[in-house]
Design a protein around this motif. Sequence first.
Motif, short mmCIF file in Angstrom:
data_model
loop_
_atom_site.label_atom_id
_atom_site.label_comp_id
_atom_site.label_asym_id
_atom_site.label_seq_id
_atom_site.Cartn_x
_atom_site.Cartn_y
_atom_site.Cartn_z
N PHE A 189 52.60 112.00 8.24
CA PHE A 189 52.72 113.29 7.91
C PHE A 189 53.66 113.66 9.11
N PRO A 190 54.57 114.69 8.34
CA PRO A 190 55.66 115.19 9.37
C PRO A 190 55.14 116.35 9.94
N LEU A 191 54.39 116.27 11.01
CA LEU A 191 53.65 117.28 11.90
C LEU A 191 54.84 117.69 12.62
N SER A 192 54.60 119.10 13.19
CA SER A 192 55.48 119.72 14.19
C SER A 192 54.99 118.96 15.41
N ARG A 193 55.97 118.76 16.39
CA ARG A 193 55.92 117.89 17.59
C ARG A 193 54.53 118.45 18.36
N SER A 194 54.62 119.62 18.64
CA SER A 194 53.41 120.04 19.64
C SER A 194 52.33 119.76 18.83
N ASP A 195 51.78 120.12 17.68
CA ASP A 195 50.70 119.71 16.84
C ASP A 195 50.47 118.33 16.81
N ARG A 196 51.32 117.26 16.81
CA ARG A 196 51.26 115.91 16.79
C ARG A 196 50.66 115.57 18.28
N LEU A 197 51.17 115.91 19.17
CA LEU A 197 50.70 115.46 20.62
C LEU A 197 49.41 116.16 20.78
N ARG A 198 49.13 117.30 20.22
CA ARG A 198 47.52 117.67 20.40
C ARG A 198 46.67 116.88 19.73
N TRP A 199 47.12 116.47 18.66
CA TRP A 199 46.27 115.61 17.65
C TRP A 199 45.98 114.38 18.33
N ILE A 200 47.15 113.69 18.94
CA ILE A 200 46.96 112.42 19.81
C ILE A 200 45.85 112.49 21.03
N MET A 201 46.07 113.85 21.52
CA MET A 201 45.11 114.06 22.76
C MET A 201 43.72 114.29 22.16
N PHE A 202 43.42 115.02 21.03
CA PHE A 202 42.30 115.19 20.61
C PHE A 202 41.55 113.89 20.35
N CYS A 203 42.41 113.00 19.36
CA CYS A 203 41.80 111.72 19.32
C CYS A 203 41.46 110.87 20.45
N LEU A 204 42.27 111.05 21.47
CA LEU A 204 42.01 110.29 22.70
C LEU A 204 40.55 110.48 23.41
N CYS A 205 40.48 111.95 23.56
CA CYS A 205 39.34 112.67 24.13
C CYS A 205 37.99 112.10 23.37
N CYS A 206 38.15 112.23 21.57
CA CYS A 206 37.00 112.04 20.90
C CYS A 206 36.57 110.69 20.92
N LEU A 277 43.66 122.27 12.14
CA LEU A 277 44.80 123.04 11.41
C LEU A 277 46.05 122.43 12.09
N MET A 278 47.16 121.85 11.49
CA MET A 278 48.24 121.44 11.96
C MET A 278 49.34 121.87 11.22
N ARG A 279 50.49 122.30 11.95
CA ARG A 279 51.66 123.04 11.23
C ARG A 279 52.63 121.75 10.65
N ARG A 280 53.33 122.08 9.69
CA ARG A 280 54.26 121.25 9.27
C ARG A 280 55.39 121.32 10.15
N GLN A 281 56.22 120.13 10.15
CA GLN A 281 57.36 120.11 10.97
C GLN A 281 58.43 120.84 9.88
N CYS A 282 59.36 121.69 10.74
CA CYS A 282 60.61 122.48 10.09
C CYS A 282 61.70 121.73 10.11
N ASN A 283 62.48 121.82 9.00
CA ASN A 283 63.76 121.09 9.12
C ASN A 283 64.77 121.74 10.38
N GLU A 284 65.58 120.81 11.00
CA GLU A 284 66.24 121.54 12.07
C GLU A 284 67.19 122.70 11.59
N GLY A 285 67.01 123.59 12.36
CA GLY A 285 68.06 124.98 12.18
C GLY A 285 67.36 125.74 11.32
N ILE A 286 66.17 125.36 10.75
CA ILE A 286 65.39 126.67 9.96
C ILE A 286 64.16 126.99 10.79
N LEU A 287 64.17 128.09 10.87
CA LEU A 287 63.11 128.86 11.71
C LEU A 287 62.15 129.71 10.85
N LEU A 288 60.72 129.39 11.03
CA LEU A 288 59.78 129.99 10.08
C LEU A 288 58.83 130.41 11.30
#
Length: 309
Positions: A189-206, A277-288
């Motif tokens: 799943f192409p998650l945003s980098r920050s949300d992907r890292l938070r998901w990893i930490m959540f799973c580890l703590c859980c 709720l995790m944000r989808r990764q944006c294409n490089e150069g596109i700001l949303l």
Amino acid sequence: MSIKQIRAFVSEYDLMQGKSELPCPQFTNDLAVIDPSANNTVLASRGLFLKAGSPLRLSKGETDFLISTLAHASVAAVLTRHGVLLAFGQLLQATSLLPVLLLHGDAHAHAEALRLLAEKDILCSPAVIDHARSGGKVYDAYLQITDALSLCNRCFCPSNEDDFRLHCAQIAQLAGCRINVTPLPLGHFPLSRSDRLRWIMFCLCCFLTLRGDSAEGPSFRMESAPHRAFRAVMEHHSEYKRKKPIETTHFGFLSLPCFQNFTLKRRSDGGFEVEALMRRQCNEGILLADSARELYRVSLLFAPEAACE
């Protein structure tokens, strides 16, 4: 030929190819998640020495080295009264939390093995370097460290193309939590980098928190998998009766700022739900704007806990 000699010549992948079991080296270390902003308090753990709710005790010199080193290195090695400790900084920027690994065994051999390993991403404190001693246990220490680093790197530094459920299984393996992830969706799943890292930490703590709460461990099942989202149910039946609610005893870490997109709700049946709720990764150069990004919604439902005494 001994297993050590075999592993010296044959890669673990080739050794296990065609067999029904995954290569799972024996885990002989303490693993914990600490909060550096709260006196290095342990949030969740497995092992003998690092206990949830207690601070990780480091000397001022080792604490200062840890803080300064993780600003520009992936892993820092410091010395504690229980042995050499490895701190992994890959998740620090996104979560402000640190996974740490306390190596069991001969600290002199571990320090020497780390000195010989000399990886650019691992920096040892002066105390660790001074603690290094050559000897017959260095080879065993080297194997122990490389196995642990391999598993931690797979969990904390996944590729963008890694399979989602395999990655969840690897985190559960690291945490020592028995869980069946096969019902989860395949693919990445192409998650945003920050949300992907938070998901990893959540799973580890859980997974660290739930590993000792039931002999069977939690189990997954899929309820639905609509486009760009899925609803996964993680069922967990505690074997303990508690006076305090599970939100406090098990999921207090969700109150930390890094988990602001994770909402815990009580259910009418006595269970509870964690919605991510995790944000989808944006294409490089596109700001949303964050509100304009597509979201992945992951819901984890927990079965009713044992009745409180």
